[in-house]
Design a protein around this motif. Sequence first.
Motif, PDB file in Angstrom:
ATOM      1  N   THR A 116      57.025  48.813 -43.828  1.00 27.19           N
ATOM      2  CA  THR A 116      56.778  48.398 -42.444  1.00 27.19           C
ATOM      3  C   THR A 116      55.311  48.487 -42.045  1.00 27.19           C
ATOM      4  N   THR A 117      54.523  49.230 -42.776  1.00 28.02           N
ATOM      5  CA  THR A 117      53.116  49.388 -42.388  1.00 28.02           C
ATOM      6  C   THR A 117      52.204  48.344 -43.021  1.00 28.02           C
ATOM      7  N   ASN A 118      52.472  48.014 -44.284  1.00 31.70           N
ATOM      8  CA  ASN A 118      51.546  47.100 -44.945  1.00 31.70           C
ATOM      9  C   ASN A 118      52.198  45.799 -45.379  1.00 31.70           C
ATOM     10  N   LEU A 119      53.344  45.470 -44.730  1.00 29.67           N
ATOM     11  CA  LEU A 119      54.110  44.289 -45.147  1.00 29.67           C
ATOM     12  C   LEU A 119      53.268  43.017 -45.100  1.00 29.67           C
ATOM     13  N   THR A 120      52.566  42.794 -44.012  1.00 29.79           N
ATOM     14  CA  THR A 120      51.805  41.555 -43.877  1.00 29.79           C
ATOM     15  C   THR A 120      50.641  41.496 -44.870  1.00 29.79           C
ATOM     16  N   GLU A 121      49.917  42.629 -45.017  1.00 30.22           N
ATOM     17  CA  GLU A 121      48.750  42.637 -45.882  1.00 30.22           C
ATOM     18  C   GLU A 121      49.131  42.472 -47.352  1.00 30.22           C
ATOM     19  N   VAL A 122      50.104  43.274 -47.819  1.00 29.89           N
ATOM     20  CA  VAL A 122      50.437  43.317 -49.234  1.00 29.89           C
ATOM     21  C   VAL A 122      51.250  42.101 -49.659  1.00 29.89           C
ATOM     22  N   CYS A 123      52.240  41.727 -48.857  1.00 35.12           N
ATOM     23  CA  CYS A 123      53.193  40.700 -49.282  1.00 35.12           C
ATOM     24  C   CYS A 123      52.770  39.290 -48.949  1.00 35.12           C
ATOM     25  N   THR A 124      52.034  39.087 -47.877  1.00 31.29           N
ATOM     26  CA  THR A 124      51.753  37.713 -47.467  1.00 31.29           C
ATOM     27  C   THR A 124      50.284  37.335 -47.548  1.00 31.29           C
ATOM     28  N   GLY A 125      49.467  38.257 -47.931  1.00 33.13           N
ATOM     29  CA  GLY A 125      48.041  37.983 -47.930  1.00 33.13           C
ATOM     30  C   GLY A 125      47.627  36.895 -48.892  1.00 33.13           C
ATOM     31  N   ASN A 126      48.254  36.813 -50.047  1.00 28.84           N
ATOM     32  CA  ASN A 126      47.853  35.843 -51.056  1.00 28.84           C
ATOM     33  C   ASN A 126      48.744  34.604 -51.105  1.00 28.84           C
ATOM     34  N   ILE A 127      49.664  34.421 -50.109  1.00 31.33           N
ATOM     35  CA  ILE A 127      50.591  33.289 -50.108  1.00 31.33           C
ATOM     36  C   ILE A 127      49.925  32.078 -49.454  1.00 31.33           C
ATOM     37  N   SER A 128      50.054  30.934 -50.100  1.00 30.82           N
ATOM     38  CA  SER A 128      49.556  29.687 -49.533  1.00 30.82           C
ATOM     39  C   SER A 128      50.614  28.614 -49.702  1.00 30.82           C
ATOM     40  N   VAL A 129      50.366  27.423 -49.145  1.00 28.38           N
ATOM     41  CA  VAL A 129      51.341  26.345 -49.215  1.00 28.38           C
ATOM     42  C   VAL A 129      51.619  25.943 -50.651  1.00 28.38           C
ATOM     43  N   SER A 130      50.648  26.105 -51.523  1.00 26.16           N
ATOM     44  CA  SER A 130      50.818  25.700 -52.920  1.00 26.16           C
ATOM     45  C   SER A 130      51.521  26.749 -53.772  1.00 26.16           C
ATOM     46  N   SER A 131      51.892  27.876 -53.205  1.00 22.69           N
ATOM     47  CA  SER A 131      52.563  28.931 -53.958  1.00 22.69           C
ATOM     48  C   SER A 131      53.902  28.449 -54.475  1.00 22.69           C
ATOM     49  N   ALA A 132      54.347  29.026 -55.586  1.00 22.39           N
ATOM     50  CA  ALA A 132      55.614  28.633 -56.204  1.00 22.39           C
ATOM     51  C   ALA A 132      56.788  28.982 -55.289  1.00 22.39           C
ATOM     52  N   VAL A 133      57.797  28.110 -55.311  1.00 16.23           N
ATOM     53  CA  VAL A 133      58.977  28.273 -54.456  1.00 16.23           C
ATOM     54  C   VAL A 133      60.222  28.396 -55.326  1.00 16.23           C
ATOM     55  N   LYS A 134      61.184  29.197 -54.904  1.00 14.21           N
ATOM     56  CA  LYS A 134      62.445  29.334 -55.614  1.00 14.21           C
ATOM     57  C   LYS A 134      63.602  29.309 -54.621  1.00 14.21           C
ATOM     58  N   GLU A 135      64.784  29.022 -55.137  1.00 12.20           N
ATOM     59  CA  GLU A 135      65.983  29.047 -54.296  1.00 12.20           C
ATOM     60  C   GLU A 135      66.383  30.487 -54.002  1.00 12.20           C
ATOM     61  N   CYS A 136      67.026  30.668 -52.870  1.00 13.00           N
ATOM     62  CA  CYS A 136      67.444  32.018 -52.479  1.00 13.00           C
ATOM     63  C   CYS A 136      68.597  32.501 -53.350  1.00 13.00           C
ATOM     64  N   ASN A 137      68.593  33.769 -53.638  1.00  7.90           N
ATOM     65  CA  ASN A 137      69.727  34.408 -54.331  1.00  7.90           C
ATOM     66  C   ASN A 137      70.686  35.050 -53.335  1.00  7.90           C
ATOM     67  N   ARG A 138      70.127  35.593 -52.269  1.00  8.45           N
ATOM     68  CA  ARG A 138      70.926  36.214 -51.213  1.00  8.45           C
ATOM     69  C   ARG A 138      70.389  35.756 -49.863  1.00  8.45           C
ATOM     70  N   TYR A 139      71.218  35.948 -48.822  1.00  7.39           N
ATOM     71  CA  TYR A 139      70.839  35.450 -47.502  1.00  7.39           C
ATOM     72  C   TYR A 139      71.043  36.538 -46.453  1.00  7.39           C
ATOM     73  N   ASP A 140      70.230  36.481 -45.418  1.00  2.00           N
ATOM     74  CA  ASP A 140      70.417  37.314 -44.235  1.00  2.00           C
ATOM     75  C   ASP A 140      70.836  36.406 -43.081  1.00  2.00           C
ATOM     76  N   TYR A 141      71.770  36.888 -42.262  1.00  2.00           N
ATOM     77  CA  TYR A 141      72.348  36.082 -41.179  1.00  2.00           C
ATOM     78  C   TYR A 141      72.120  36.742 -39.832  1.00  2.00           C
ATOM     79  N   ASP A 142      71.995  35.910 -38.820  1.00  2.00           N
ATOM     80  CA  ASP A 142      71.939  36.398 -37.442  1.00  2.00           C
ATOM     81  C   ASP A 142      73.364  36.709 -37.007  1.00  2.00           C
ATOM     82  N   ARG A 143      73.671  37.965 -36.819  1.00  2.00           N
ATOM     83  CA  ARG A 143      75.047  38.397 -36.513  1.00  2.00           C
ATOM     84  C   ARG A 143      75.255  38.703 -35.035  1.00  2.00           C
TER      85      ARG A 143
END
Length: 606
Positions: A116-143
């Motif tokens: 929760t503290t470094n989620l944006t910096e560590v996980c999304t800092g190097n992501i761009s539109v050209s990054s590789a994409v994959k299909e989801c294995n699991r899903y989260d739902y609005d309950r």
Amino acid sequence: MEEATLNIIKDKKQKNKSEDASMEFDEYLDEMGGMSRYQIASALTVSILIFGSCTVTTMPVYLSATPEFRCSFSVKNISNQFHLKKDITTKLIPKTSSKEYNSCNQYILNGTSCNTTNLTEVCTGNISVSSAVKECNRYDYDRNVYTESITTEWDLVCDRTILKTLANSATFLGFLLGSIMIGLVADWFGRKSSMLGGAILATLLSLATAFAPSYNTYMVMYVLFASTSLTRYIVAYTYVSEISSKGRRQEMLLFVSMIGTLGDVSTSIASYFLRHWRHILIYSGVISILYVPSHFFISESPRWLLSIGQEKSAKKVVKRYCKSKGTHLKKEKWKCVLELERLKRLESKKQNKYSTLDLFKPVHVRIITLNVMLSWFVASMVFYGLVLNIGNLAGNPYINGVINSFMDVFACIGTIFAVKKISKSNLLACSFCFTGISCLTSMLFRLQGFTVTSVVLAMMGKFAAAMNYKLVYVITTELFPTILRGTGLSLGSASARIGAILSPFAIMVQDKYPWFMQTVFGSLSVIAGLCALAYPNTNNIKLMSTLEETEDFCAENMPKLCQRKKTANNRRFTSAYLPSDQSSIEETTDTQVELEDSEQIVIHDC
């Protein structure tokens, strides 16, 4: 020749004498003073069964509901990952070609080190539109809206959406199975036993479906459960019709139909509080079993008992009616009823068998039959399609469900008043066209962002769609002759089931093409409305008995555009259209025979 003619007259006099000594069961109930308190109480009791059977109509909307969803990320210390969407997940989810977020794919990333503290910096800092994409294995739902549905439990989204569509079609496959079984079951075992068996079986199957451990098990159990819905409704509806007097029958049938609509409304209300697909099925099972304790206070249908020759049992039931009414069984009148019923049973044994193909032999009846199939197909497809589309409308799905169900009540009342002012055929044409225009305009307003207006138009379309269903049933009953009326209704019902089975697939395509479903429904409704103009006016007509009567009636009363030109060889319906074993029988026309005493007797067609 004279001797043969006199024999015909003698037979005719004997037949008239027999008819004079006979009495219809409806006439006997009128002689008794109409419906008794016991008959009314029996109808109210059976309405519990109808209430339970109609809880299935809207149920697929909530059982297979699809809330908002996205890929599930492996992020530590996040208890409700779905609601990360607003601040973080927009950076983790790729966009489609239409610039919308793709719920079925995600960028490839290592989320195990995120917190929760470094989620944006560590996980999304190097992501761009050209990054590789994959299909989801699991899903989260609005309950927040749906706690659990079969869609969320077995992930029936993205490339598995077809499984959800098949689950919705299972409802109508069950209806088709039930329509095939009901005739045999109700005629073999009687109305009362069929209702009891249907209630118990519905409860057991609903519970079995509620505890289904897998999708495949759910599908098998739900098809069987849905089949009991239609069987219970038809048997109970038939029972109320058979025990009601002629003067009160329409009121009683309208009443139980409204009770059924309330059962449909109750599903939306119960789903709002339960919000779990297993609990909703259990609710339906509990409602179904409520009928069982009161079942033992009602009697079998006396009409069914008379139709199979159980005259003593029928007499006991009628005595109970009389006792509740404060009258006594009129023995002489009752003998007249029995005499007519015996004649009917004897006649049914002698009656020649007709098949579905006979409806396609006379040219005008063929046009009517094909039109009936189209009307039933479109009416059912649009009606159930609009029901299943409740979850896709803007606003609260539970409130939309309640309003949608109440449209049936308004349609029932509206139809009763409208048929007094306009012919049923023209009313059906207008109703179909109104449905089509409502669907098309609703789609246009939805695409332009006017969501409230779109929902209002969709509800208006549902009102007209419910009216279509009621009108096409009545018109079919009035147009087909007695010898083929059941066959005609079965053909129309089969067409309706096919339309209903296809409706979930139209909704599935709508996810990719938002304009598709309502465009299809609207276009088909307009086409069916224009074709409905080919129906002859059936207001206040006497029900026809033979295929010849129907062909002649249609030839004379259909619009000129649909009439086949009369030639010397095709002036009237001929014996070529009759079953082969009747083709050699001469038609008997109205004949006047003058006797020695100048008495004239008119011998009419039978």
